[in-house]
Design an enzyme around this catalytic site. Structure first.
Site, short mmCIF file in Angstrom:
data_model
loop_
_atom_site.label_atom_id
_atom_site.label_comp_id
_atom_site.label_asym_id
_atom_site.label_seq_id
_atom_site.Cartn_x
_atom_site.Cartn_y
_atom_site.Cartn_z
N SER A 149 60.07 121.68 36.36
CA SER A 149 59.11 122.61 36.95
C SER A 149 57.66 122.23 36.66
O SER A 149 56.88 123.02 36.13
CB SER A 149 59.41 124.03 36.48
N ARG A 186 50.99 115.75 36.92
CA ARG A 186 50.27 116.28 35.76
C ARG A 186 51.18 117.26 35.02
O ARG A 186 52.08 117.85 35.58
CB ARG A 186 48.97 116.98 36.17
N ASP A 201 63.28 125.01 41.80
CA ASP A 201 63.97 126.30 41.69
C ASP A 201 64.00 127.08 43.00
O ASP A 201 64.94 127.82 43.27
CB ASP A 201 63.38 127.14 40.56
#
Length: 476
Positions: A148, A163, A201
């Protein structure tokens, strides 16, 4: 409420109203922004990101087998085993491992070695028989990896880290393929697992609902999350994803693939604020957020921000001399009321439906959450403001769902029903959110007839079951 307070609260609540015309303008802008995002690779602030996921098939619910899922979402690392029973049901075993603080700012080797070791321990405990199988991929357990953090995904099983967020800071991982990093450490520790997919997700929510939904309420075409944040994914025709490189496009077409799931990243819808409603409270919130000028849709809809909007309003009403008059100056106000992010959407959900005598439940919650004593008049004002903020959020939530249904021409055909898989604390637990959202869907171009054919169902375990199903995508 006294007349002066009531008039001011009514005025603020009116600024949170969204007209039917505004809803329909937002739907049109969403479709335009989505089309631009599918055509351009640039990170133009005006476009939706519309990220290709390389998930090219949707489960039917008849799939069988054992799959793994791993989820690095923040401070914990979850490992799950999903047994698909082939009848829309599944069995789930999972473990949760806290990430040691020092690993969040260490090296790629340290972090991914730790993740691989936790997967190894899990497989040894629950699937030890696999350690005796051959080492080739066909006999390895397939794993979907929910990662995530922002990645540039170039295939189902590869993606380079753009990042770090959420407190991680490991510079030597930037630009590296996180799937390869995990696979290399699994291989070096002789773990019989093949990382078959990099999962998201929101995509997982779509796939999990597709598997469990039995298609009783139509084909699942959209997966969405309305929780701490918000996002959505849907199944798009390959021909419309114009930013895919021609060689990838031709390769997919040669395999008779004609659809791909797109991760819209719709939290970034209308960052330019062309049509989104703007109050001074939205502006104040944006200034103190971690990413000013971005995720402007999310900042009006998701659970992380709703309480902060209410807190801003309460401070404003105090400065106007309309609330909390027992405090003679700002310094005297409870510290928690002056501290950003401490007024939660969970608290608002209680204010929303409080029908106790003199709103005593609200009184107790405000004392507990903010150390804030209140009068009945103040609690009545807080309840009215809460309902207005939540109503705006739920009405805005209708925009991307309606827009994608129109964009996909999902109602094409005779008496077609459309299923939407949804996850997240706001849509699941905030009182009346789903109902208010459906009311707004009926006011969009879809109309009340279309709204009746649209079914929004809670889809649990998207980051586990959905991630595991992502690992099956090439085989479905």
């Amino acid at each position: 409420m006294n007349k002066e307070l009531k008039n001011r609260v009514d005025e603020i609540c009116k600024s949170f109203d969204i007209s039917q015309d505004k809803l329909q303008e937002l739907v049109d802008l969403f479709i335009e922004s989505a089309d631009n995002g599918l055509s351009h690779n640039s990170s133009n602030k005006s476009f939706l990101p519309m990220i290709p996921t390389f998930v090219t098939s949707i489960p039917t619910g008849k799939e069988k087998g054992v799959l793994l899922a791993a989820d690095l979402g923040g401070t914990n690392f979850r490992v799950c085993s999903v047994t698909l029973n082939g009848d829309h049901t599944f069995d789930l075993i999972q473990s949760k491992n806290p990430i040691p603080i020092d690993l969040m700012s260490s090296t790629s080797n340290d972090l991914f070695s730790y993740l691989a070791s936790k997967i190894k321990s899990f497989v040894k405990e629950h699937h030890n028989e696999n350690f005796n199988s051959d080492s080739n991929n066909s006999n390895k357990l397939k794993l979907g990896f929910t990662f995530s953090f922002p990645v540039e995904q170039t295939s189902l099983d590869s993606g380079k880290l753009i990042r770090w967020t959420k407190g991680f800071n490991i510079p030597d991982t930037i630009g590296k393929d996180v799937v390869k990093l995990l696979q290399d450490h699994l291989d070096s520790q002789n773990v019989p697992v093949h990382v078959a997919a990099l999962a998201n997700d929101t995509v997982g929510t779509l796939l999990a609902r597709s598997y469990t939904g039995e298609n009783k309420e139509g084909l699942t075409s959209i997966g969405c999350i309305f929780g701490t944040g918000t996002n959505g994914a849907y199944n798009e025709k390959l021909e419309n994803i114009k930013k895919l490189p021609i060689d990838i496009l031709n390769d997919l077409k040669s395999k008779n693939i004609n659809h791909m799931v797109i991760n819209t990243e719709w939290g970034s819808f209308d960052n330019d604020l062309k049509k989104l409603p703007v109050t001074k409270y939205d502006t104040n919130l944006d200034k103190i957020s971690a990413n000013p000028g971005y995720h402007m849709f999310e900042k009006r809809v998701s659970g992380m921000f709703l309480g902060e909007i209410l807190r801003n309003i309460l401070l404003d009403l105090y400065s106007e001399g309309l609330l909390f008059n027992k405090y003679s100056n700002l310094n005297d106000l409870p510290h928690r009321l002056k501290t950003p992010w401490l007024l939660s959407s969970e608290g608002m959900s209680l204010f929303e439906i409080d029908d106790s005598t003199n709103l005593i439940a609200t009184e107790l919650e405000l004392k507990n959450m903010l150390r804030l004593p209140t009068t009945l008049e103040e609690r009545l004002a807080i309840q009215q403001l809460t309902r207005s903020i939540a109503r705006r959020a739920s009405h805005l939530a209708a925009v991307p769902i309606s827009a994608l249904v129109i964009k996909m021409d999902a109602f094409k055909g005779h008496n077609v029903e459309v299923d939407v898989g949804a996850d997240g604390s706001v849509i699941e637990f905030y009182p009346g959110f789903r109902t208010m959202m459906r009311d707004a869907i009926a006011e969009t171009q879809i109309g009340s007839k279309g709204e009746r054919r649209l079914h929004v169902n809670i889809s649990k375990d998207g980051s586990s079951v959905g991630a595991a199903l992502c690992a099956l995508s090439n085989d479905l």
